[in-house]
Design a protein around this motif. Structure first.
Motif, PDB file in Angstrom:
ATOM      1  N   MET A 168      -8.406  18.702 -27.586  1.00  0.00           N
ATOM      2  CA  MET A 168      -9.393  19.662 -27.068  1.00  0.00           C
ATOM      3  C   MET A 168     -10.798  19.426 -27.617  1.00  0.00           C
ATOM      4  SD  MET A 168      -6.916  23.029 -27.081  1.00  0.00           S
ATOM      5  CE  MET A 168      -7.941  24.214 -26.235  1.00  0.00           C
ATOM      6  N   ASP A 169     -10.931  19.312 -28.936  1.00  0.00           N
ATOM      7  CA  ASP A 169     -12.274  19.125 -29.499  1.00  0.00           C
ATOM      8  C   ASP A 169     -12.865  17.787 -29.075  1.00  0.00           C
ATOM      9  OD1 ASP A 169     -12.324  21.593 -30.619  1.00  0.00           O
ATOM     10  OD2 ASP A 169     -12.200  20.934 -32.704  1.00  0.00           O
ATOM     11  N   LYS A 170     -12.050  16.761 -29.004  1.00  0.00           N
ATOM     12  CA  LYS A 170     -12.523  15.448 -28.554  1.00  0.00           C
ATOM     13  C   LYS A 170     -13.067  15.534 -27.134  1.00  0.00           C
ATOM     14  CE  LYS A 170      -9.407  12.333 -27.646  1.00  0.00           C
ATOM     15  NZ  LYS A 170      -8.273  11.406 -27.868  1.00  0.00           N
ATOM     16  N   GLN A 171     -12.425  16.354 -26.308  1.00  0.00           N
ATOM     17  CA  GLN A 171     -12.866  16.495 -24.924  1.00  0.00           C
ATOM     18  C   GLN A 171     -14.177  17.271 -24.800  1.00  0.00           C
ATOM     19  OE1 GLN A 171      -9.217  18.175 -23.452  1.00  0.00           O
ATOM     20  NE2 GLN A 171      -8.424  16.207 -22.762  1.00  0.00           N
ATOM     21  N   PHE A 172     -14.480  18.107 -25.781  1.00  0.00           N
ATOM     22  CA  PHE A 172     -15.751  18.837 -25.778  1.00  0.00           C
ATOM     23  C   PHE A 172     -16.886  18.023 -26.409  1.00  0.00           C
ATOM     24  CE2 PHE A 172     -13.885  23.385 -25.490  1.00  0.00           C
ATOM     25  CZ  PHE A 172     -14.174  23.428 -24.129  1.00  0.00           C
ATOM     26  N   ALA A 173     -16.579  16.887 -27.035  1.00  0.00           N
ATOM     27  CA  ALA A 173     -17.606  16.074 -27.691  1.00  0.00           C
ATOM     28  C   ALA A 173     -18.680  15.678 -26.676  1.00  0.00           C
ATOM     29  CB  ALA A 173     -16.976  14.837 -28.312  1.00  0.00           C
ATOM     30  N   GLY A 174     -19.949  15.832 -27.077  1.00  0.00           N
ATOM     31  CA  GLY A 174     -21.048  15.448 -26.206  1.00  0.00           C
ATOM     32  C   GLY A 174     -21.406  16.493 -25.164  1.00  0.00           C
ATOM     33  N   THR A 175     -20.728  17.647 -25.189  1.00  0.00           N
ATOM     34  CA  THR A 175     -21.069  18.745 -24.282  1.00  0.00           C
ATOM     35  C   THR A 175     -21.741  19.856 -25.085  1.00  0.00           C
ATOM     36  OG1 THR A 175     -19.078  20.111 -24.549  1.00  0.00           O
ATOM     37  CG2 THR A 175     -18.915  18.221 -23.046  1.00  0.00           C
ATOM     38  N   SER A 176     -22.205  20.877 -24.389  1.00  0.00           N
ATOM     39  CA  SER A 176     -22.813  22.026 -25.076  1.00  0.00           C
ATOM     40  C   SER A 176     -21.758  23.021 -25.536  1.00  0.00           C
ATOM     41  CB  SER A 176     -23.807  22.715 -24.144  1.00  0.00           C
ATOM     42  OG  SER A 176     -23.149  23.156 -22.972  1.00  0.00           O
ATOM     43  N   CYS A 177     -20.488  22.738 -25.252  1.00  0.00           N
ATOM     44  CA  CYS A 177     -19.404  23.653 -25.639  1.00  0.00           C
ATOM     45  C   CYS A 177     -19.049  23.451 -27.110  1.00  0.00           C
ATOM     46  CB  CYS A 177     -18.166  23.405 -24.774  1.00  0.00           C
ATOM     47  SG  CYS A 177     -18.437  23.652 -23.017  1.00  0.00           S
ATOM     48  N   PRO A 178     -18.778  24.534 -27.839  1.00  0.00           N
ATOM     49  CA  PRO A 178     -18.431  24.404 -29.261  1.00  0.00           C
ATOM     50  C   PRO A 178     -17.040  23.790 -29.450  1.00  0.00           C
ATOM     51  CG  PRO A 178     -18.205  26.679 -28.563  1.00  0.00           C
ATOM     52  CD  PRO A 178     -18.811  25.945 -27.402  1.00  0.00           C
TER      53      PRO A 178
END
Length: 283
Positions: A168-178
């Protein structure tokens, strides 16, 4: 609490049977059963609420009014939350509820051959797991009762459920999502009992993708394309795992502009998609 539950409006229907005890280990092991008009036997939608595995309850099952109007019974299930019991207690509870409902189908005017599971967020994880892990002994919780009954379901509707906590966190990398899911105090880490990246085997036990197979029931996976709570790629992961395992009964839809729940899921157009899916797969 609106978002974790799917942003649905307050259910107008009242339960036909309230606080039905499906197992006796915890006071939370209860369900509410709503029956439509008619003599049955009715196909059943088993509703599993969201709330990060740590909050939420069965009191306002998403889509219940629409399901009842379409002739489906609805069972809204409470399960042990992470503050009471670590994983896999939650999926064991849900499976125990399915077995209980099947064992008592005659009494409640249900068709035991036509059970669907519908969950949102954490509930989406649990129904996806219910769908893929049919027959997985470690998740069955057979000691919770009705061990002679099947906990398999014939169709699954997964709304924005996490399907592999570790990505999950890897998938949010580079986005504005925490990116907060790997933290020791995240809902997922509290569910597992340790920071998730430190215990990958425990996490794998309750990841729906772990059990994907050609034998999986039909899946409708829906995710908001702008979800900043559970990455949209989590829906893609489950779809891809089912496809790779040989299942041709999975459908994946991204709702453009939608976040973690909200009106785009519960509006009439999308509820028609859900009802059409159920009609096609609970024949």
């Amino acid at each position: 609490r609106g978002a974790p539950g799917g942003g649905m409006t307050q259910v107008k229907a009242t339960p036909t049977f309230k606080d039905v005890v499906y197992a006796s280990v915890s006071a939370t092991q209860k369900l509410d059963l709503y029956l439509p008009e008619g003599s049955g036997p009715f196909p059943l939608v088993i509703n599993v609420h969201g709330g990060g595995f740590m909050m939420g309850d069965k009191s306002n099952p998403a889509g219940a009014d629409e399901f009842l109007a379409a002739g489906y019974a609805v069972a809204s299930v409470d399960y042990r939350l992470s503050g009471e019991a670590l994983a896999p207690a939650q999926i064991q509870d849900v499976k125990a509820a399915v077995r209980f409902l099947r064992a008592n189908a005659g009494q409640y005017k249900l068709d035991p051959q036509r059970f669907a599971a519908f969950g949102q967020s954490a509930g989406g994880n649990l129904v996806a797991l219910l769908g893929t892990s049919c027959g997985a002994a470690a998740l069955e919780g057979a000691d919770l009762g009705n061990a002679n009954q099947s906990s398999c379901v014939q169709a699954v509707v997964d709304w924005f459920g996490p399907t592999d906590f570790l990505q999950m966190d890897k998938q949010f990398a580079g986005t504005s999502c925490p990116a907060t899911h790997d933290a020791a105090d995240s809902p997922e880490s509290l569910l597992i009992g340790a920071p998730i990246q430190t215990v990958p085997d425990k996490v794998k036990l309750v990841n729906p993708i772990t059990y994907a197979s050609a034998a999986a029931p039909a899946f409708l996976i829906q995710h908001g394309a702008a979800d900043c709570n559970v990455p949209p790629q989590q829906g893609q992961l489950l779809y891809d795992a089912l496809k790779a395992a040989g299942s041709d009964k999975a459908t994946l839809t991204f709702l453009e502009g939608a976040g973690h729940g909200g009106s785009q899921f519960s509006d009439a157009a999308n509820m028609k998609v859900v009802l059409d899916f159920l009609a096609a797969n609970l024949k």
